[in-house]
Design a protein around this motif. Structure first.
Motif, PDB file in Angstrom:
ATOM      1  N   ASP A   1       1.157   3.998  -2.904  1.00  9.49           N
ATOM      2  CA  ASP A   1       0.940   5.531  -2.469  1.00  9.49           C
ATOM      3  C   ASP A   1       2.251   6.285  -3.133  1.00  9.49           C
ATOM      4  O   ASP A   1       2.208   7.496  -3.658  1.00  9.49           O
ATOM      5  CB  ASP A   1       0.846   5.671  -1.083  1.00  9.49           C
TER       6      ASP A   1
ATOM      7  N   GLU B   1       0.817  -1.328   0.048  1.00  7.04           N
ATOM      8  CA  GLU B   1      -0.075  -0.037   0.149  1.00  7.04           C
ATOM      9  C   GLU B   1       0.932   1.376   0.068  1.00  7.04           C
ATOM     10  O   GLU B   1       0.690   2.089  -0.569  1.00  7.04           O
ATOM     11  CB  GLU B   1      -0.942   0.033   1.452  1.00  7.04           C
ATOM     12  N   ARG B   2       1.930   1.151   0.775  1.00  5.49           N
ATOM     13  CA  ARG B   2       2.946   2.540   0.924  1.00  5.49           C
ATOM     14  C   ARG B   2       3.659   2.655  -0.619  1.00  5.49           C
ATOM     15  O   ARG B   2       3.670   3.596  -0.995  1.00  5.49           O
ATOM     16  CB  ARG B   2       3.978   2.112   1.873  1.00  5.49           C
TER      17      ARG B   2
ATOM     18  N   SER C   1       2.378   6.675  -6.754  1.00 11.50           N
ATOM     19  CA  SER C   1       1.013   6.971  -7.408  1.00 11.50           C
ATOM     20  C   SER C   1       1.062   8.365  -8.161  1.00 11.50           C
ATOM     21  O   SER C   1       0.316   8.607  -9.228  1.00 11.50           O
ATOM     22  CB  SER C   1      -0.032   7.530  -6.353  1.00 11.50           C
TER      23      SER C   1
END
Length: 225
Positions: free
Chosen positions: A90, A86-87, A93
């Motif tokens: 992010d 997830e990091r 992104s």
């Protein structure tokens, strides 16, 4: 920002272009990968500092644009402080509009790796241009280099600046990298720090200066003799 080293993972504007110039163009990657296709030999990459996988994403875009097919790359990297998927997503992104497909492919592959377990983890990224076999060592860089069974065609020396993360640039690590580089193989790095240059020369590399990227005047490329 990497909280462990108080340093950015990469320049938020020029990160992909920077990687493609310093690590790929300066090392004649397309020409060398083409030779590997013709000889049916995997092209072997070593990297110090996987981070958010920015260089892998940049590599996927770079080889896709080349139009080459049947590419086989073995990509060996190391990360002492692995990010969660997830990091990673992010952090990457900001490049979604440009390389969204490549980011998704990397994150999907990365999710299959148990980053809580030290040592080697392998996973394949299958794309239209061919295959990238990602071999990620969770742990310390010198241990990763010493555990490599094959010497590399090229090394991408990353892992934050020498001031922020001096251990990734220490002479014994760069010496080990020299020992795990094929004769005629190469390395590249964004830093031109004198201590790094001296250690790379001692490790058997002939150094060349190339124009920098994103406001940096010069970067280094080395050829193993």
């Amino acid at each position: 920002m990497n909280e462990q080293f108080d340093d950015r993972y990469f320049d938020v504007v020029d990160a992909l272009n920077e990687a493609q110039q310093i690590y790929f163009t300066n090392n004649n990657l397309i020409e060398r990968i083409t030779m590997g296709i013709e000889s049916r030999t995997p092209f072997i990459i070593g990297e110090t500092g996987f981070g958010a996988g920015r260089v892998v994403v940049a590599l996927m875009e770079f080889v896709k644009k080349s139009g080459l097919k049947n590419i086989s790359i073995e990509y060996n990297s190391v990360e002492l402080y692995p990010l969660s998927p997830e990091r990673m997503l992010d952090i990457l992104s900001g490049f979604k509009d440009r390389v969204g497909e490549e980011i998704d492919a990397l994150v999907e592959t990365y999710r299959s790796i148990d980053i809580t377990v030290a040592g080697w983890h392998s996973a394949k990224i299958q794309k239209s241009f061919g295959t990238i076999e990602l071999n990620l060592w969770i742990g310390e860089a010198l241990e990763m280099v010493e555990s490599l069974e094959k010497s590399c065609d090229v090394w991408f020396l990353d892992g934050h600046s020498p001031k922020k993360n001096p251990s990734i640039w220490r002479p014994e690590l760069l010496m080990a990298i020299g020992e795990k580089t094929k004769q005629g193989g190469t390395c590249s790095t964004f830093t031109v720090a004198s201590d790094v240059k001296s250690a790379l020369i001692e490790a058997g590399f002939i150094l060349n200066k190339y124009p920098g990227c994103g406001g940096k005047k010069h970067v280094l490329q080395g050829v193993k003799y």
